[in-house]
Design an enzyme around this catalytic site. Structure first.
Site, PDB file in Angstrom:
ATOM      1  N   LYS A  50       1.575   8.070   0.365  1.00 24.38           N
ATOM      2  CA  LYS A  50       2.131   8.011   1.704  1.00 24.38           C
ATOM      3  C   LYS A  50       3.538   8.769   1.613  1.00 24.38           C
ATOM      4  O   LYS A  50       4.118   8.782   0.940  1.00 24.38           O
ATOM      5  CB  LYS A  50       2.231   6.646   2.109  1.00 24.38           C
ATOM      6  CG  LYS A  50       1.029   5.986   2.544  1.00 24.38           C
ATOM      7  CD  LYS A  50       1.013   4.542   2.919  1.00 24.38           C
ATOM      8  CE  LYS A  50      -0.073   3.630   3.373  1.00 24.38           C
ATOM      9  NZ  LYS A  50      -1.088   4.558   4.290  1.00 24.38           N
ATOM     10  N   ASP A  59      -5.718   6.435  -0.713  1.00 24.04           N
ATOM     11  CA  ASP A  59      -5.226   5.673   0.285  1.00 24.04           C
ATOM     12  C   ASP A  59      -6.218   5.047   1.169  1.00 24.04           C
ATOM     13  O   ASP A  59      -5.669   4.307   2.174  1.00 24.04           O
ATOM     14  CB  ASP A  59      -4.041   6.819   1.011  1.00 24.04           C
ATOM     15  CG  ASP A  59      -3.383   5.897   1.886  1.00 24.04           C
ATOM     16  OD1 ASP A  59      -3.092   4.774   1.809  1.00 24.04           O
ATOM     17  OD2 ASP A  59      -2.521   6.421   2.820  1.00 24.04           O
ATOM     18  N   GLU A 108      -8.109   2.673   0.530  1.00 25.21           N
ATOM     19  CA  GLU A 108      -8.182   1.456  -0.705  1.00 25.21           C
ATOM     20  C   GLU A 108      -8.732   0.259   0.072  1.00 25.21           C
ATOM     21  O   GLU A 108      -9.440  -0.393  -0.554  1.00 25.21           O
ATOM     22  CB  GLU A 108      -6.878   1.378  -1.321  1.00 25.21           C
ATOM     23  CG  GLU A 108      -5.753   0.231  -0.794  1.00 25.21           C
ATOM     24  CD  GLU A 108      -5.388   0.710   0.652  1.00 25.21           C
ATOM     25  OE1 GLU A 108      -5.452   1.894   1.038  1.00 25.21           O
ATOM     26  OE2 GLU A 108      -4.916  -0.136   1.449  1.00 25.21           O
ATOM     27  N   ASP A 132       0.767  -1.229  -0.168  1.00 23.53           N
ATOM     28  CA  ASP A 132       0.013   0.002   0.117  1.00 23.53           C
ATOM     29  C   ASP A 132       0.876   1.170   0.005  1.00 23.53           C
ATOM     30  O   ASP A 132       1.467   1.517   1.092  1.00 23.53           O
ATOM     31  CB  ASP A 132      -0.897  -0.009   1.267  1.00 23.53           C
ATOM     32  CG  ASP A 132      -1.746   1.059   1.380  1.00 23.53           C
ATOM     33  OD1 ASP A 132      -2.027   1.962   0.295  1.00 23.53           O
ATOM     34  OD2 ASP A 132      -2.526   1.550   2.449  1.00 23.53           O
ATOM     35  N   ARG A 147     -11.089  -0.266   2.258  1.00 28.94           N
ATOM     36  CA  ARG A 147     -12.401  -0.364   2.202  1.00 28.94           C
ATOM     37  C   ARG A 147     -13.057  -0.562   0.730  1.00 28.94           C
ATOM     38  O   ARG A 147     -14.036  -1.290   0.580  1.00 28.94           O
ATOM     39  CB  ARG A 147     -12.880   0.838   3.006  1.00 28.94           C
ATOM     40  CG  ARG A 147     -12.770   2.223   2.501  1.00 28.94           C
ATOM     41  CD  ARG A 147     -12.909   3.428   3.102  1.00 28.94           C
ATOM     42  NE  ARG A 147     -11.672   3.313   4.266  1.00 28.94           N
ATOM     43  CZ  ARG A 147     -11.631   4.506   5.365  1.00 28.94           C
ATOM     44  NH1 ARG A 147     -12.542   5.536   5.315  1.00 28.94           N
ATOM     45  NH2 ARG A 147     -10.521   4.247   5.924  1.00 28.94           N
TER      46      ARG A 147
HETATM   47  N1  BES Z   1      -3.094   0.351   4.964  1.00 32.35           N
HETATM   48  C1  BES Z   1      -3.686   1.692   5.650  1.00 32.35           C
HETATM   49  C2  BES Z   1      -3.830   1.558   7.417  1.00 32.35           C
HETATM   50  C3  BES Z   1      -2.651   1.376   8.103  1.00 32.35           C
HETATM   51  C4  BES Z   1      -1.658   2.406   8.666  1.00 32.35           C
HETATM   52  C5  BES Z   1      -2.127  -0.045   8.461  1.00 32.35           C
HETATM   53  C6  BES Z   1      -0.807   1.927   9.437  1.00 32.35           C
HETATM   54  C7  BES Z   1      -1.202  -0.208   9.211  1.00 32.35           C
HETATM   55  C8  BES Z   1      -0.221   0.862   9.598  1.00 32.35           C
HETATM   56  C9  BES Z   1      -4.685   1.991   5.039  1.00 32.35           C
HETATM   57  O1  BES Z   1      -4.944   1.686   3.910  1.00 32.35           O
HETATM   58  C10 BES Z   1      -4.935   3.514   5.066  1.00 32.35           C
HETATM   59  O2  BES Z   1      -3.899   4.148   4.360  1.00 32.35           O
HETATM   60  N2  BES Z   1      -5.528   4.148   5.771  1.00 32.35           N
HETATM   61  C11 BES Z   1      -5.661   5.620   5.794  1.00 32.35           C
HETATM   62  C12 BES Z   1      -7.235   6.089   5.609  1.00 32.35           C
HETATM   63  C13 BES Z   1      -7.327   7.612   5.730  1.00 32.35           C
HETATM   64  C14 BES Z   1      -6.681   7.983   4.220  1.00 32.35           C
HETATM   65  C15 BES Z   1      -8.776   7.864   5.434  1.00 32.35           C
HETATM   66  C16 BES Z   1      -5.135   5.997   6.969  1.00 32.35           C
HETATM   67  O3  BES Z   1      -5.216   5.431   8.118  1.00 32.35           O
HETATM   68  O4  BES Z   1      -4.388   7.054   7.224  1.00 32.35           O
HETATM   69 ZN    ZN Z   2      -4.221  -0.231   3.261  1.00 34.59          ZN
HETATM   70 MN    MN Z   3      -3.884   2.829   2.366  1.00 27.78          MN
END
Ligand code: BES
Ligand code: ZN
Ligand code: MN
Length: 501
Positions: free
Chosen positions: A277, A347, A349, A270, A351
């Protein structure tokens, strides 16, 4: 490391392990050895201020009047508070102390503290073995050199008790569990250049047999099924998407019994996509497929231990990358459910991928309930840290059962709320739903609310946000540093305690 169960005869040489209760309570064997050494065991405990607390360890090398090379004392804590989990922790502490100590064989007399009642010594032996096996896990496949003093030496753990046959039998089940946890940890630890949607699907195919069937859906099929949300995430990557369906039909005379469905987020890397990110820590996103890895580990456990249940595992595999073909913030995709989604943040993604996988589970498996697992949000780490997973559910009974199973297995989950006031935050101006809210508030709940839009009324469903519990930064109890496999033991227990015929 191998585990054997044998007669309760003490070895003359090698390493002997003694459990010691709080306040230096020695076992029967402990008292015998203390006497034979002229009180050296007691003197050593006093000298080291070893009290017998949980995780306390003390090594006596070449103790006087014995041929042993080593006597290892491991604390058991207060006798009244000892549970199955304490015995697992005891087994783990033994392995932690001896793994690279030079010892090759270790002998553990299985002895219950006088005050503990209602437990069988066979079960205690099995729990010690499980804890030892879980802690002995290593992911060394990419090391080409290793310093001599870092190399594991411990080859065999011998659990000694009179009822060794019963102990061996009791461990069979837990041996399968440990194997499933190891598989999950292996998958989570693999780098994303090695583990892609295609190669992860291939590893699943290699697991087929012994009653577990595996079906892999390629992009052509996913397109036909209308999975625009899942495919939208995959379209920025050179790696094509896959959806893998694992089936285990173990319920006797109940082929028609609706299966339990387990759905896993399998983002093999990701990057965030166009909503990219930050660089620091991005390497962690190789384990953004942990939900899928737990489903794969769990399904192999159920098949190997011939669980009397019907279960289906569905894992949605994609890589989230930015490229000229990647989806953009503002794009609108159509999910398999027919609902349109405005992708505000690429990001968010997981969901999107799960929306289509959850829909597939309901359409094609007609399950009696669904549990999904996903490293869904960073916000759950802010809320709960790395001790407990977030639990979201539309069904109190299912939530209660998951909570209990979590406590029993040492993989606790904490229930978080859902509600209409959160749900309206993801109404879109131009589509049916958008994938993030306008601000960062209640981020994990918003993620869960989004998933809930794809669950039909009346379908019992629970979502486990495992972002905080999937990877451990330190050795702790039965979990060595790295991939934890969190969820395999919890869900195996859920199945056993509530759904097996
Ligand atoms: N895979 C990430 C969540 C994550 C973050 C898992 C850190 C493990 C460690 C997920 O896809 C993500 O990027 N979520 C975003 C959502 C936001 C854009 C609403 C997040 O948590 O920042
Ligand atoms: Zn993710
Ligand atoms: Mn993500």
């Amino acid at each position: 490391m191998k585990i054997t169960f044998a007669e309760a005869t003490l070895p003359a040489t090698g390493t002997l392990v003694l459990g010691v209760g709080q306040n230096r309570q020695l076992s029967e064997t402990g008292r015998v050895l203390d006497e034979r050494t002229g009180g050296a065991v007691t003197r050593a405990m006093e000298a080291a201020r070893f009290a017998g607390k949980t995780d306390d360890v003390l090594t006596l090398l070449a103790p006087a009047n014995l041929e042993l090379e080593r006597l290892l004392l491991v604390g058991l804590g207060e006798a009244e508070k000892i549970t199955d989990l304490s015995w697992q922790r005891f087994g783990a502490a033994i392995v932690a102390a001896l793994a690279t100590s030079g010892a090759q064989d270790a002998f553990v007399p299985v002895e219950l503290p006088a005050t503990s009642t209602d437990v069988s010594s066979a079960n205690v032996a099995a729990q010690i073995a499980l804890g030892a096996q879980l802690r002995a896990y290593r992911f060394d496949k990419y090391r080409t050199t290793q310093k001599k003093d870092k190399k594991p030496t411990l080859k065999k753990l011998h659990l000694l008790s009179a009822d060794h046959n019963a102990a061996r039998h009791a461990f069979e089940r837990y041996d399968h569990v440990a194997e499933g946890v190891s598989l999950t940890r292996d998958l989570v630890s693999e780098p994303a250049n090695v583990l892609t949607p295609v190669t992860l699907a291939e590893r699943c195919e290699a697991l087929a047999g012994k009653g577990l069937t595996v079906e892999v859906l390629d992009e052509k099929r996913l397109n036909k099924l209308g999975m625009g949300a899942l495919l939208g995430v995959a379209q920025g990557s050179a790696q094509p998407a896959r959806l893998v369906v694992l089936r285990w039909n173990g319920a006797p005379e109940a082929a028609e019994q609706a299966p339990l469905a387990f759905v896993g987020k399998g983002v093999t890397f990701d990057s965030g996509g166009i909503s990219i990110k930050a660089a620091a820590g991005m390497e962690d996103m190789k384990w953004d497929m942990a939900g899928a890895a737990v489903v794969v580990g769990l399904m192999t456990v159920l098949a190997n231990r011939k669980a009397r249940v019907n279960a289906i595992g569905i894992i949605a595999l994609v890589e989230n990358m930015p490229s000229a073909s990647a989806q953009r913030p503002g794009d609108v995709v159509t999910s398999a459910s027919g609902q349109t989604i405005e992708v505000i943040n690429t990001d968010a993604e997981g969901r999107l991928v799960l929306a289509d996988a959850l829909w597939y589970a309901q359409e094609h498996a007609k399950p009696r309930l669904i549990v999904d697992l996903a490293t869904l949000t960073g916000a759950i780490i802010v809320a709960l840290g790395s001790d407990q997973a977030g639990l979201f559910s539309n069904d109190d009974e299912l939530a209660e059962r998951l909570t209990r199973s979590g406590i029993k297995t040492g993989e606790p989950v904490w229930r978080m709320p859902l509600g209409d006031s959160y749900d309206k935050e993801i109404n879109s101006d131009i589509a049916d739903v958008k994938n993030v809210a306008a601000n960062r508030n209640a981020g994990s709940i918003i993620g869960a609310q989004f998933l809930k839009r794809f669950i039909r009324d009346g379908m019992p469903w629970a979502h486990l946000d495992i972002a905080g519990v999937t990877w451990s930064k330190k050795d702790e109890g039965v979990v060595p540093k790295g991939g934890t496999g969190f969820g395999v033991r919890l869900l195996d227990r859920l199945v056993q305690d509530y759904y097996e015929a």
